[in-house]
Design a protein around this motif. Structure first.
Motif, PDB file in Angstrom:
ATOM      1  N   GLN A  33       0.829  -1.207   0.000  1.00 24.66           N
ATOM      2  CA  GLN A  33       0.000   0.000   0.000  1.00 24.66           C
ATOM      3  C   GLN A  33       0.864   1.257   0.000  1.00 24.66           C
ATOM      4  OE1 GLN A  33      -3.304   0.129   2.771  1.00 24.66           O
ATOM      5  NE2 GLN A  33      -3.482  -2.089   2.689  1.00 24.66           N
ATOM      6  N   PHE A  34       1.965   1.239   0.745  1.00 25.74           N
ATOM      7  CA  PHE A  34       2.875   2.383   0.755  1.00 25.74           C
ATOM      8  C   PHE A  34       3.504   2.558  -0.630  1.00 25.74           C
ATOM      9  CE2 PHE A  34       6.806   4.696   1.573  1.00 25.74           C
ATOM     10  CZ  PHE A  34       6.366   5.706   2.418  1.00 25.74           C
ATOM     11  N   ALA A  35       3.877   1.454  -1.261  1.00 24.63           N
ATOM     12  CA  ALA A  35       4.451   1.509  -2.607  1.00 24.63           C
ATOM     13  C   ALA A  35       3.467   2.139  -3.589  1.00 24.63           C
ATOM     14  CB  ALA A  35       4.842   0.106  -3.074  1.00 24.63           C
ATOM     15  N   GLU A  36       2.204   1.755  -3.491  1.00 22.33           N
ATOM     16  CA  GLU A  36       1.182   2.330  -4.374  1.00 22.33           C
ATOM     17  C   GLU A  36       0.976   3.815  -4.093  1.00 22.33           C
ATOM     18  OE1 GLU A  36      -0.422   1.137  -7.119  1.00 22.33           O
ATOM     19  OE2 GLU A  36       1.103  -0.396  -6.831  1.00 22.33           O
ATOM     20  N   ALA A  37       0.930   4.177  -2.826  1.00 25.58           N
ATOM     21  CA  ALA A  37       0.693   5.580  -2.460  1.00 25.58           C
ATOM     22  C   ALA A  37       1.829   6.491  -2.906  1.00 25.58           C
ATOM     23  CB  ALA A  37       0.483   5.707  -0.950  1.00 25.58           C
ATOM     24  N   THR A  38       3.071   5.977  -2.903  1.00 24.08           N
ATOM     25  CA  THR A  38       4.231   6.819  -3.201  1.00 24.08           C
ATOM     26  C   THR A  38       4.786   6.617  -4.601  1.00 24.08           C
ATOM     27  OG1 THR A  38       5.775   5.179  -2.313  1.00 24.08           O
ATOM     28  CG2 THR A  38       4.934   6.860  -0.778  1.00 24.08           C
ATOM     29  N   GLY A  39       4.372   5.544  -5.267  1.00 21.36           N
ATOM     30  CA  GLY A  39       4.929   5.239  -6.591  1.00 21.36           C
ATOM     31  C   GLY A  39       6.286   4.565  -6.529  1.00 21.36           C
ATOM     32  N   ASP A  40       6.754   4.224  -5.332  1.00 15.42           N
ATOM     33  CA  ASP A  40       8.044   3.549  -5.168  1.00 15.42           C
ATOM     34  C   ASP A  40       7.797   2.046  -5.143  1.00 15.42           C
ATOM     35  OD1 ASP A  40      10.484   2.478  -4.463  1.00 15.42           O
ATOM     36  OD2 ASP A  40      10.786   3.774  -2.723  1.00 15.42           O
ATOM     37  N   ARG A  41       7.835   1.442  -6.329  1.00 17.83           N
ATOM     38  CA  ARG A  41       7.535   0.017  -6.466  1.00 17.83           C
ATOM     39  C   ARG A  41       8.796  -0.806  -6.743  1.00 17.83           C
ATOM     40  NH1 ARG A  41       3.948   2.943  -9.397  1.00 17.83           N
ATOM     41  NH2 ARG A  41       1.854   3.113  -8.530  1.00 17.83           N
ATOM     42  N   GLN A  42       9.910  -0.401  -6.157  1.00 17.34           N
ATOM     43  CA  GLN A  42      11.164  -1.137  -6.351  1.00 17.34           C
ATOM     44  C   GLN A  42      10.980  -2.581  -5.897  1.00 17.34           C
ATOM     45  OE1 GLN A  42      14.502   0.116  -3.947  1.00 17.34           O
ATOM     46  NE2 GLN A  42      15.954  -0.478  -5.526  1.00 17.34           N
ATOM     47  N   TRP A  43      11.564  -3.522  -6.635  1.00 19.97           N
ATOM     48  CA  TRP A  43      11.372  -4.959  -6.393  1.00 19.97           C
ATOM     49  C   TRP A  43      11.723  -5.378  -4.975  1.00 19.97           C
ATOM     50  CZ3 TRP A  43      15.526  -7.903  -4.953  1.00 19.97           C
ATOM     51  CH2 TRP A  43      16.803  -7.391  -5.204  1.00 19.97           C
ATOM     52  N   ILE A  44      12.682  -4.741  -4.344  1.00 22.14           N
ATOM     53  CA  ILE A  44      13.101  -5.119  -2.998  1.00 22.14           C
ATOM     54  C   ILE A  44      11.951  -4.968  -1.993  1.00 22.14           C
ATOM     55  CG2 ILE A  44      14.011  -2.872  -2.240  1.00 22.14           C
ATOM     56  CD1 ILE A  44      15.791  -6.200  -1.658  1.00 22.14           C
ATOM     57  N   HIS A  45      10.959  -4.136  -2.367  1.00 20.11           N
ATOM     58  CA  HIS A  45       9.798  -3.901  -1.503  1.00 20.11           C
ATOM     59  C   HIS A  45       8.580  -4.745  -1.897  1.00 20.11           C
ATOM     60  CE1 HIS A  45      12.080  -0.531  -0.018  1.00 20.11           C
ATOM     61  NE2 HIS A  45      12.005   0.117  -1.165  1.00 20.11           N
ATOM     62  N   VAL A  46       8.359  -4.916  -3.203  1.00 20.76           N
ATOM     63  CA  VAL A  46       7.063  -5.449  -3.652  1.00 20.76           C
ATOM     64  C   VAL A  46       7.110  -6.787  -4.395  1.00 20.76           C
ATOM     65  CG1 VAL A  46       6.040  -3.143  -3.729  1.00 20.76           C
ATOM     66  CG2 VAL A  46       7.092  -4.092  -5.800  1.00 20.76           C
ATOM     67  N   ASN A  47       8.284  -7.339  -4.606  1.00 22.63           N
ATOM     68  CA  ASN A  47       8.376  -8.607  -5.333  1.00 22.63           C
ATOM     69  C   ASN A  47       8.984  -9.680  -4.428  1.00 22.63           C
ATOM     70  OD1 ASN A  47       9.140 -10.771  -7.020  1.00 22.63           O
ATOM     71  ND2 ASN A  47       9.363  -9.407  -8.796  1.00 22.63           N
ATOM     72  N   PRO A  48       8.136 -10.390  -3.662  1.00 23.14           N
ATOM     73  CA  PRO A  48       8.658 -11.376  -2.714  1.00 23.14           C
ATOM     74  C   PRO A  48       9.530 -12.452  -3.360  1.00 23.14           C
ATOM     75  CG  PRO A  48       6.364 -10.921  -2.222  1.00 23.14           C
ATOM     76  CD  PRO A  48       6.674 -10.240  -3.540  1.00 23.14           C
ATOM     77  N   GLY A  49       9.184 -12.887  -4.541  1.00 19.96           N
ATOM     78  CA  GLY A  49       9.981 -13.919  -5.214  1.00 19.96           C
ATOM     79  C   GLY A  49      11.381 -13.451  -5.530  1.00 19.96           C
ATOM     80  N   LYS A  50      11.488 -12.317  -6.156  1.00 21.57           N
ATOM     81  CA  LYS A  50      12.798 -11.769  -6.510  1.00 21.57           C
ATOM     82  C   LYS A  50      13.567 -11.349  -5.252  1.00 21.57           C
ATOM     83  CE  LYS A  50      14.990  -8.511  -9.682  1.00 21.57           C
ATOM     84  NZ  LYS A  50      14.787  -7.505 -10.726  1.00 21.57           N
ATOM     85  N   ALA A  51      12.860 -10.773  -4.288  1.00 20.70           N
ATOM     86  CA  ALA A  51      13.516 -10.315  -3.056  1.00 20.70           C
ATOM     87  C   ALA A  51      14.061 -11.481  -2.241  1.00 20.70           C
ATOM     88  CB  ALA A  51      12.544  -9.482  -2.220  1.00 20.70           C
ATOM     89  N   PRO A  97      19.502   2.802   9.999  1.00 26.08           N
ATOM     90  CA  PRO A  97      20.655   1.909  10.199  1.00 26.08           C
ATOM     91  C   PRO A  97      20.440   0.447   9.800  1.00 26.08           C
ATOM     92  CG  PRO A  97      20.272   3.248  12.155  1.00 26.08           C
ATOM     93  CD  PRO A  97      19.098   3.445  11.251  1.00 26.08           C
ATOM     94  N   ALA A  98      19.209  -0.052   9.862  1.00 25.18           N
ATOM     95  CA  ALA A  98      18.970  -1.466   9.538  1.00 25.18           C
ATOM     96  C   ALA A  98      17.674  -1.603   8.742  1.00 25.18           C
ATOM     97  CB  ALA A  98      18.883  -2.288  10.826  1.00 25.18           C
ATOM     98  N   PRO A  99      17.644  -2.576   7.815  1.00 26.96           N
ATOM     99  CA  PRO A  99      16.420  -2.799   7.039  1.00 26.96           C
ATOM    100  C   PRO A  99      15.327  -3.444   7.883  1.00 26.96           C
ATOM    101  CG  PRO A  99      18.032  -4.486   6.531  1.00 26.96           C
ATOM    102  CD  PRO A  99      18.713  -3.509   7.455  1.00 26.96           C
ATOM    103  N   VAL A 100      14.083  -3.155   7.504  1.00 29.36           N
ATOM    104  CA  VAL A 100      12.922  -3.754   8.166  1.00 29.36           C
ATOM    105  C   VAL A 100      12.381  -4.845   7.248  1.00 29.36           C
ATOM    106  CG1 VAL A 100      10.586  -3.356   9.035  1.00 29.36           C
ATOM    107  CG2 VAL A 100      12.365  -1.606   9.366  1.00 29.36           C
ATOM    108  N   LEU A 101      12.661  -6.095   7.613  1.00 27.99           N
ATOM    109  CA  LEU A 101      12.165  -7.221   6.831  1.00 27.99           C
ATOM    110  C   LEU A 101      10.657  -7.360   7.018  1.00 27.99           C
ATOM    111  CD1 LEU A 101      15.046  -9.601   7.792  1.00 27.99           C
ATOM    112  CD2 LEU A 101      14.557  -8.843   5.472  1.00 27.99           C
ATOM    113  N   VAL A 102       9.984  -7.820   5.987  1.00 21.93           N
ATOM    114  CA  VAL A 102       8.541  -8.040   6.074  1.00 21.93           C
ATOM    115  C   VAL A 102       8.229  -8.912   7.283  1.00 21.93           C
ATOM    116  CG1 VAL A 102       8.523 -10.069   4.545  1.00 21.93           C
ATOM    117  CG2 VAL A 102       6.477  -8.631   4.737  1.00 21.93           C
ATOM    118  N   ASP A 103       7.149  -8.589   7.951  1.00 23.68           N
ATOM    119  CA  ASP A 103       6.653  -9.257   9.152  1.00 23.68           C
ATOM    120  C   ASP A 103       7.485  -8.978  10.409  1.00 23.68           C
ATOM    121  OD1 ASP A 103       4.330 -10.319   8.002  1.00 23.68           O
ATOM    122  OD2 ASP A 103       5.467 -11.999   7.178  1.00 23.68           O
ATOM    123  N   SER A 104       8.438  -8.050  10.319  1.00 21.18           N
ATOM    124  CA  SER A 104       9.165  -7.615  11.515  1.00 21.18           C
ATOM    125  C   SER A 104       8.228  -6.817  12.409  1.00 21.18           C
ATOM    126  CB  SER A 104      10.341  -6.710  11.137  1.00 21.18           C
ATOM    127  OG  SER A 104      11.333  -7.412  10.460  1.00 21.18           O
TER     128      SER A 104
END
Length: 150
Positions: A33-51, A97-104
């Motif tokens: 939803q954040f990716a859609e709202a901001t237009g930032d659809r980089q794969w690291i955020h929205v493509n679970p398979g590739k990520a 300082p650190a990435p937030v992995l999904v479901d963190s």
């Protein structure tokens, strides 16, 4: 939750840690939803398979999503009685300082650093640290500024 009976009580707390907010799980749906709202659809955020094959082993939240969660993550820390309103005024410094992995799970702590008179009321500056459950490094460290209007 700490309850301050007016700005004079809040001023007396300058230089202290006010506490921590509630934990919040960052879901893939929230990231999408954040990716859609901001237009930032980089794969690291929205493509679970590739990520999954990427540097973090899964998708990660946008840094600015983490920053935008600060009001929600801190709303249960403190309140000031007798204000007409409090509004976000900005941030002086922000780091991720650190990435937030999904479901963190995240939570934020607040250290009150200053309270100074401003044209409409008082400007409060807080150091906010967004912790990731189980991580030695925080997700975000931000110097947040708010305007408090009596």
């Amino acid at each position: 939750m700490k309850v301050f009976q007016g700005l004079s009580e809040l001023e007396a707390a300058v230089g202290t840690h006010l506490g921590y907010g509630d934990w919040h799980r960052v879901s893939q749906d929230q990231i999408d939803q954040f990716a859609e709202a901001t237009g930032d659809r980089q794969w690291i955020h929205v493509n679970p398979g590739k990520a999954a094959a990427g540097p973090f082993g899964g998708t990660v939240a946008h840094g600015f999503l983490t920053l935008s969660l600060i009001p929600m993550l801190t709303e249960s820390v403190y309140t000031v009685v007798g204000l007409a309103m409090g509004v976000n005024y900005g941030a002086n410094k922000v780091r991720f300082p650190a990435p937030v992995l999904v479901d963190s799970r995240l939570r934020a702590g607040i250290e009150l650093t200053s309270l100074t008179p401003a044209s409409l009321g008082f400007q409060v500056v807080s150091k906010v640290i967004v912790d990731i459950e189980g991580s030695a490094k925080p997700a975000c460290v931000a110097e947040c500024v708010a305007l408090l209007v009596p």
